[in-house]
Design an enzyme around this catalytic site. Structure first.
Site, short mmCIF file in Angstrom:
data_model
loop_
_atom_site.label_atom_id
_atom_site.label_comp_id
_atom_site.label_asym_id
_atom_site.label_seq_id
_atom_site.Cartn_x
_atom_site.Cartn_y
_atom_site.Cartn_z
N ASN A 52 1.07 -1.03 0.07
CA ASN A 52 -0.06 0.28 -0.78
C ASN A 52 1.12 1.56 0.23
OD1 ASN A 52 -2.52 1.19 0.14
ND2 ASN A 52 -2.88 1.44 2.46
N HIS A 137 -14.24 -4.79 11.85
CA HIS A 137 -14.28 -3.38 12.01
C HIS A 137 -15.18 -2.48 12.45
CE1 HIS A 137 -9.56 -2.24 10.65
NE2 HIS A 137 -9.46 -4.32 10.58
N TYR A 174 -6.69 7.56 14.14
CA TYR A 174 -5.63 6.39 13.21
C TYR A 174 -8.10 5.89 13.03
CZ TYR A 174 -5.58 1.91 11.79
OH TYR A 174 -5.85 0.73 11.41
N ASP A 225 -6.99 -1.32 17.92
CA ASP A 225 -5.07 -1.59 17.49
C ASP A 225 -4.76 0.67 17.71
OD1 ASP A 225 -2.86 -1.10 15.61
OD2 ASP A 225 -4.42 -1.68 13.64
N HIS A 227 -1.93 1.21 16.75
CA HIS A 227 -1.06 1.84 15.37
C HIS A 227 0.15 2.46 15.81
CE1 HIS A 227 -1.09 2.05 11.04
NE2 HIS A 227 -2.35 1.56 10.66
N GLU A 251 -3.22 -4.48 19.66
CA GLU A 251 -2.25 -4.65 18.64
C GLU A 251 -1.46 -3.10 18.51
OE1 GLU A 251 -4.40 -5.24 15.25
OE2 GLU A 251 -3.30 -4.15 13.34
N GLU A 277 2.06 -6.91 10.83
CA GLU A 277 1.49 -6.59 10.08
C GLU A 277 2.45 -5.91 9.30
OE1 GLU A 277 -1.90 -3.96 11.05
OE2 GLU A 277 -0.79 -2.34 10.03
N HIS A 327 -2.82 -10.48 9.58
CA HIS A 327 -3.59 -8.16 8.53
C HIS A 327 -4.22 -9.07 7.40
CE1 HIS A 327 -2.32 -5.10 6.87
NE2 HIS A 327 -2.86 -4.51 7.21
N ASP A 331 -6.53 -3.45 2.06
CA ASP A 331 -5.65 -2.81 0.83
C ASP A 331 -4.41 -4.69 0.50
OD1 ASP A 331 -4.60 -1.84 3.12
OD2 ASP A 331 -2.92 -2.86 3.21
N GLU A 354 -7.80 -11.08 10.24
CA GLU A 354 -8.59 -10.05 9.78
C GLU A 354 -9.01 -9.63 9.55
OE1 GLU A 354 -5.87 -6.66 9.57
OE2 GLU A 354 -7.46 -5.48 10.92
N TRP A 417 2.45 7.37 12.96
CA TRP A 417 1.65 7.08 11.97
C TRP A 417 0.82 5.40 12.17
CZ3 TRP A 417 -1.08 3.81 8.70
CH2 TRP A 417 -2.47 4.51 8.03
#
Ligand code: GCO
Ligand code: MG
Length: 417
Positions: A52, A137, A174, A225, A227, A251, A277, A327, A331, A354, A417
């Site tokens: 991605n 999600h 996020y 998550d 992130h 996560e 991931e 994961h 994407d 997921e 991010w």
């Protein structure tokens, strides 16, 4: 003995010589890169190569540096081709190399299973389970909205749900969706700038899960998550604060380049930890697994060297009671999802998978035989991994340059991010 015209190797009765391979880029709502390998037996296989926001680097790696090495090789020799591409590059590992190797590997497993006339899970060792537990999600702009979304996913039959929410004072938190279907992060030709505030988040997240348990009870698995946003000690505190709400996992609580960091988190919390991931080989996983610093390993078919390498990671993990939790964001194409579901159907130390649904446009470009059934994904019995590509339809969706967002702190400092 008959010899291969290109490599002069003996041709065995079971050989399937690779006569062509090409890369297909399509963007039915988002970009996907697919490798198609054709053999002289008339059987072809496909593999996902999507990275991605950096898609074209894998296209070039495949077209310029991998495909010329494949022509004339026996597609049945999956292990030898994997080792050739990994050792032969000299420059080992990394997301671009390992996504390219994964695409080849996935396509070759697809071919082998088609030649055997079996669904891929049969070649791996057969079924270990009837269906693959997936998590969906749920995300909302605030706590109330996220609570409603979790309820909606429960009514769709999901047994496990990841919950993310907008946070007061955090612009572009996020995991918060913009459309009504789900979160889709790669959204601009240049990265969208988001803001991050750790204090706001640490005060907010426990309130979200307190409310979710109040409203929905404890009979649903909840995941979250982070992130990569926290420092190790902050992650330890969040894990401790979330303990009463019994998460299935927390996560990517802190970036995992420094794996020692997870010792600190572990000292402070029993909330289960999931990582991986963005890992691409077993070497990224080794210390975290062997030191029992994580509970779930999230490496995937597409970013971690294909079925061949993922199997090695899972076997290592099984020795330490670490389970898989691959994961499966949008994407990763349906080709990756199909291959992952065959892997999940077999792997003994399966944890969870997921699953963010793809758009109808994407599903049409990649016809597949897996299906959602009451919280589980089930693979079909089509020989191979059960996913194809409609090339004529794919050609109608040209590549769109897209990047992932970036995050900054309030004072402008770059963050994760
Ligand atoms: C997840 C992931 C994704 C990633 C995305 C990046 O757990 O689903 O964190 O949402 O951000 O795959 O390309
Ligand atoms: Mg994640």
């Amino acid at each position: 003995m008959q010899l291969n015209k290109i490599t002069s190797e003996p041709v065995h009765s079971s050989s399937a010589i690779i006569r062509a391979a090409r890369v297909i880029v399509t963007s039915p709502g988002r970009n996907f890169v697919t490798l198609k390998i054709e053999t002289d037996q008339g059987v072809y296989g496909i593999g996902d190569a999507t990275l991605n926001g950096r898609e074209l680097s894998v296209v070039s790696y495949l077209e310029d540096h991998v495909i010329p090495n494949l022509i004339g090789k026996d597609a049945q020799r999956i292990e030898d081709i994997w080792q050739f591409l990994y050792r032969g590059a000299y420059w080992r590992r990394g997301p671009v190399t390992m996504s390219a190797i994964a695409a080849v590997d996935t396509a070759l497993w697809d071919i082998k299973a088609k030649l055997a006339g079996m669904p891929l899970y049969q070649l791996l060792g057969g079924r270990s389970r009837d269906g693959v537990l997936v998590y969906g999600h749920a995300n909302g702009s605030d706590i109330e909205h996220t609570v409603d979304e979790v309820g909606r996913y429960m009514s769709l039959g999901y047994k496990a749900i990841r919950a993310q929410s907008g946070i007061p004072g955090v612009k572009g938190a996020y995991g918060v969706g913009r459309g009504d279907m789900y979160y889709e992060p790669a959204d601009g030709t240049l990265p969208t700038e988001t803001l991050w505030n750790t204090s706001s988040y640490l005060n907010f997240a426990p309130k979200l899960f307190e409310k979710l348990r109040d409203v929905h009870g404890f009979d649903i698995e909840l995941l979250h998550d982070v992130h990569h946003r926290l420092t190790p000690i902050e992650a330890g505190r969040l894990g401790k604060d979330l303990e009463p709400y019994r998460l299935f996992w927390m996560e990517d609580a802190t970036p995992a380049e420094n794996q020692e960091a997870f010792k600190l988190i572990r000292q402070h919390t029993t909330t289960p930890l999931a990582v991986g991931e963005i890992f691409n080989t077993i070497w990224d996983c080794k210390d975290l697994i062997q030191n029992q610093l994580i509970d779930y390993i999230r490496t995937t078919v597409v970013h971690a060297g294909g079925i061949t390498h993922l199997r090695r990671i899972a076997d290592l993990a099984s020795m330490y009671q670490v389970r898989t939790g691959s994961h499966g964001a949008t994407d990763l194409s349906p080709v990756c999802m199909g291959a992952a579901l065959h892997f999940d159907t077999w792997v003994p130390n399966f944890g969870i998978q997921e699953y963010m649904r793809h758009t109808p446009e994407t599903d049409a470009v990649f016809p597949h035989d897996y299906r959602f059934d009451d919280g589980y994904l089930k693979v079909g019995d089509t020989p191979g991994h059960g996913v194809d590509i409609d090339e004529a339809l794919a050609a109608k969706y040209p590549y769109q340059p897209m990047q992932l967002p970036v995050a900054r702190l309030q004072d402008g400092t770059m963050w994760n991010w």
